[in-house]
Design a protein around this motif. Structure first.
Motif, PDB file in Angstrom:
ATOM      1  N   UNK A  15       0.849  -1.182   0.000  1.00 26.36           N
ATOM      2  CA  UNK A  15       0.000   0.000   0.000  1.00 26.36           C
ATOM      3  C   UNK A  15       0.888   1.236   0.000  1.00 26.36           C
ATOM      4  N   UNK A  16       0.413   2.295  -0.615  1.00 22.58           N
ATOM      5  CA  UNK A  16       1.211   3.504  -0.769  1.00 22.58           C
ATOM      6  C   UNK A  16       0.352   4.726  -0.471  1.00 22.58           C
ATOM      7  N   UNK A  17       0.813   5.545   0.458  1.00 21.65           N
ATOM      8  CA  UNK A  17       0.102   6.788   0.722  1.00 21.65           C
ATOM      9  C   UNK A  17       0.505   7.828  -0.321  1.00 21.65           C
ATOM     10  N   UNK A  18      -0.410   8.712  -0.628  1.00 19.83           N
ATOM     11  CA  UNK A  18      -0.125   9.778  -1.580  1.00 19.83           C
ATOM     12  C   UNK A  18      -0.837  11.048  -1.139  1.00 19.83           C
ATOM     13  N   UNK A  19      -0.181  12.164  -1.368  1.00 12.38           N
ATOM     14  CA  UNK A  19      -0.780  13.472  -1.090  1.00 12.38           C
ATOM     15  C   UNK A  19      -1.548  13.915  -2.327  1.00 12.38           C
ATOM     16  N   UNK A  20      -2.744  14.413  -2.144  1.00 12.21           N
ATOM     17  CA  UNK A  20      -3.552  14.850  -3.278  1.00 12.21           C
ATOM     18  C   UNK A  20      -4.029  16.284  -3.081  1.00 12.21           C
ATOM     19  N   UNK A  21      -4.190  16.976  -4.182  1.00  9.42           N
ATOM     20  CA  UNK A  21      -4.744  18.329  -4.162  1.00  9.42           C
ATOM     21  C   UNK A  21      -5.665  18.470  -5.359  1.00  9.42           C
ATOM     22  N   UNK A  22      -6.894  18.894  -5.109  1.00 10.80           N
ATOM     23  CA  UNK A  22      -7.891  19.017  -6.161  1.00 10.80           C
ATOM     24  C   UNK A  22      -8.365  20.458  -6.265  1.00 10.80           C
ATOM     25  N   UNK A  23      -8.511  20.945  -7.484  1.00 12.62           N
ATOM     26  CA  UNK A  23      -9.049  22.294  -7.649  1.00 12.62           C
ATOM     27  C   UNK A  23     -10.549  22.319  -7.395  1.00 12.62           C
ATOM     28  N   UNK A  24     -11.082  23.500  -7.303  1.00 12.49           N
ATOM     29  CA  UNK A  24     -12.539  23.629  -7.196  1.00 12.49           C
ATOM     30  C   UNK A  24     -13.173  23.302  -8.545  1.00 12.49           C
ATOM     31  N   UNK A  25     -14.418  22.861  -8.497  1.00 17.63           N
ATOM     32  CA  UNK A  25     -15.202  22.635  -9.714  1.00 17.63           C
ATOM     33  C   UNK A  25     -14.560  21.625 -10.664  1.00 17.63           C
ATOM     34  N   UNK A  26     -14.172  20.485 -10.118  1.00 18.81           N
ATOM     35  CA  UNK A  26     -13.630  19.412 -10.951  1.00 18.81           C
ATOM     36  C   UNK A  26     -14.724  18.871 -11.862  1.00 18.81           C
ATOM     37  N   UNK A  27     -14.373  18.648 -13.126  1.00 18.64           N
ATOM     38  CA  UNK A  27     -15.331  18.082 -14.071  1.00 18.64           C
ATOM     39  C   UNK A  27     -14.601  17.268 -15.116  1.00 18.64           C
ATOM     40  N   UNK A  28     -15.314  16.807 -16.127  1.00 18.37           N
ATOM     41  CA  UNK A  28     -14.723  15.913 -17.122  1.00 18.37           C
ATOM     42  C   UNK A  28     -13.685  16.603 -18.001  1.00 18.37           C
ATOM     43  N   UNK A  29     -13.532  17.921 -17.866  1.00 19.52           N
ATOM     44  CA  UNK A  29     -12.529  18.663 -18.637  1.00 19.52           C
ATOM     45  C   UNK A  29     -11.303  19.036 -17.813  1.00 19.52           C
ATOM     46  N   UNK A  30     -11.245  18.565 -16.572  1.00 18.84           N
ATOM     47  CA  UNK A  30     -10.140  18.912 -15.682  1.00 18.84           C
ATOM     48  C   UNK A  30      -8.913  18.060 -15.983  1.00 18.84           C
ATOM     49  N   UNK A  31      -7.739  18.675 -16.240  1.00 21.15           N
ATOM     50  CA  UNK A  31      -6.523  17.892 -16.450  1.00 21.15           C
ATOM     51  C   UNK A  31      -6.000  17.336 -15.131  1.00 21.15           C
ATOM     52  N   UNK A  32      -5.068  16.396 -15.220  1.00 22.66           N
ATOM     53  CA  UNK A  32      -4.551  15.741 -14.013  1.00 22.66           C
ATOM     54  C   UNK A  32      -3.044  15.538 -14.137  1.00 22.66           C
ATOM     55  N   UNK A  33      -2.376  15.425 -12.995  1.00 23.78           N
ATOM     56  CA  UNK A  33      -0.914  15.307 -13.013  1.00 23.78           C
ATOM     57  C   UNK A  33      -0.408  14.501 -11.825  1.00 23.78           C
ATOM     58  N   UNK A  34       0.628  13.693 -12.066  1.00 25.01           N
ATOM     59  CA  UNK A  34       1.361  13.006 -10.995  1.00 25.01           C
ATOM     60  C   UNK A  34       2.610  13.822 -10.715  1.00 25.01           C
ATOM     61  N   UNK A  35       2.852  14.153  -9.449  1.00 26.93           N
ATOM     62  CA  UNK A  35       4.028  14.914  -9.027  1.00 26.93           C
ATOM     63  C   UNK A  35       4.964  13.956  -8.299  1.00 26.93           C
ATOM     64  N   UNK A  61      -1.552  14.496  -7.690  1.00 28.52           N
ATOM     65  CA  UNK A  61      -1.247  13.458  -6.703  1.00 28.52           C
ATOM     66  C   UNK A  61       0.256  13.275  -6.614  1.00 28.52           C
ATOM     67  N   UNK A  62       0.764  13.171  -5.387  1.00 29.46           N
ATOM     68  CA  UNK A  62       2.196  12.976  -5.142  1.00 29.46           C
ATOM     69  C   UNK A  62       2.386  11.703  -4.317  1.00 29.46           C
ATOM     70  N   UNK A  63       2.725  10.592  -4.951  1.00 28.85           N
ATOM     71  CA  UNK A  63       2.861   9.320  -4.229  1.00 28.85           C
ATOM     72  C   UNK A  63       4.155   9.236  -3.423  1.00 28.85           C
ATOM     73  N   UNK A  64       4.097   8.531  -2.296  1.00 30.40           N
ATOM     74  CA  UNK A  64       5.273   8.326  -1.446  1.00 30.40           C
ATOM     75  C   UNK A  64       6.031   7.088  -1.955  1.00 30.40           C
ATOM     76  N   UNK A  65       7.051   7.331  -2.756  1.00 28.73           N
ATOM     77  CA  UNK A  65       7.738   6.243  -3.455  1.00 28.73           C
ATOM     78  C   UNK A  65       8.561   5.343  -2.539  1.00 28.73           C
ATOM     79  N   UNK A  66       8.854   5.785  -1.341  1.00 23.91           N
ATOM     80  CA  UNK A  66       9.668   4.983  -0.417  1.00 23.91           C
ATOM     81  C   UNK A  66       8.820   4.088   0.485  1.00 23.91           C
ATOM     82  N   UNK A  67       7.574   3.864   0.114  1.00 26.29           N
ATOM     83  CA  UNK A  67       6.636   3.207   1.032  1.00 26.29           C
ATOM     84  C   UNK A  67       7.025   1.781   1.389  1.00 26.29           C
ATOM     85  N   UNK A  68       7.844   1.125   0.598  1.00 22.67           N
ATOM     86  CA  UNK A  68       8.222  -0.264   0.907  1.00 22.67           C
ATOM     87  C   UNK A  68       9.267  -0.350   2.014  1.00 22.67           C
ATOM     88  N   UNK A  69      10.042   0.684   2.200  1.00 25.31           N
ATOM     89  CA  UNK A  69      11.151   0.621   3.156  1.00 25.31           C
ATOM     90  C   UNK A  69      11.097   1.692   4.236  1.00 25.31           C
TER      91      UNK A  69
END
Length: 231
Positions: A15-35, A61-69
């Motif tokens: 399992x991996x924790x990740x920090x997320x941040x969402x803008x207001x008024x998300x809809x089907x035209x909202x772009x997305x990014x992995x940080x 979304x910013x995933x915690x890549x060191x989650x295994x160790x």
């Protein structure tokens, strides 16, 4: 803006924790990014970057890549790379690709524009952003001073989206030979890319918490990144 933490299930059973941040008024035209994080964890700086993308209208979304160790929420100071090194060294291409896919799948499950999913990474994350572009169908990706990217040049032919590279001309950690190896591999693969070198910038020039912070390079690279994604 709505920021939070989520826990992702990874294909290898972790399992991996990740920090997320969402803008207001998300809809089907909202772009997305992995940080993708630096070697120092999903720290305040990376969370701030994630928030900045959300403020520009991206689901981020910013995933915690060191989650295994490392424990959940692991971060170390910029003056203590030795503490991060065991976790950095434990990463493998295969495990990192599993993490990339988990983060991508989370974004793909959100109400967002599935044709506009991107990635960006810094330091370690710059290398991971390159790998992400070769692992999942990103529209485009950006790598800031991605040390070790030259070890992944066999993936150049698998890049899905256009790639933007940022490097520091005064970087003591990444040689010009390494940069040339990366750009030559992408050229040989016939993939589209943009290569930017800031002649007066050092490694980590984008981070305002590091002594190497270069305000001019940071501001310009941010503007170029947003423009690159909008093309």
């Amino acid at each position: 803006m709505n920021n939070n933490y989520v826990t992702l299930q990874v294909a290898d059973g972790t399992t991996m924790r990740a920090y997320t941040a969402l803008p207001a008024n998300v809809n089907e035209n909202t772009p997305a990014i992995i940080v993708f994080q630096e070697a120092f964890g999903v720290n305040g700086h990376i969370r701030n970057v994630t928030d900045r993308f959300a403020s520009e209208g991206y689901i981020a979304i910013a995933p915690e890549l060191f989650h295994r160790t490392a424990p959940v929420g692991f971060t170390v100071g910029y003056d203590n790379f030795a503490a991060a090194m065991p976790h950095y060294a434990a990463l493998t291409t295969e495990s990192t690709q599993a993490d990339i896919k988990a983060a991508y799948e989370w974004l793909n499950a959100q109400e967002a524009d599935k044709s506009r999913i991107y990635s960006v990474g810094y330091c370690l994350g710059g290398r991971v952003s390159f790998l992400a572009n070769a692992t999942v169908p990103l529209k485009a990706a950006v790598s800031y001073y991605g040390g070790g990217t030259d070890a992944l040049v066999d993936k150049a032919g698998e890049l899905n989206g256009k790639h933007l590279f940022f490097w520091g001309g005064l970087d003591q950690h990444i040689s010009k030979e390494s940069i040339d190896k990366v750009t030559q591999a992408v050229t040989d693969a016939g993939k589209q890319f943009v290569n930017v070198v800031y002649a007066d910038a050092e490694h980590g020039f984008n981070c305002d918490e590091r002594p190497s912070f270069n305000e001019a390079a940071s501001k310009e690279s941010w503007a170029l990144t947003l423009e690159f994604f909008e093309e």
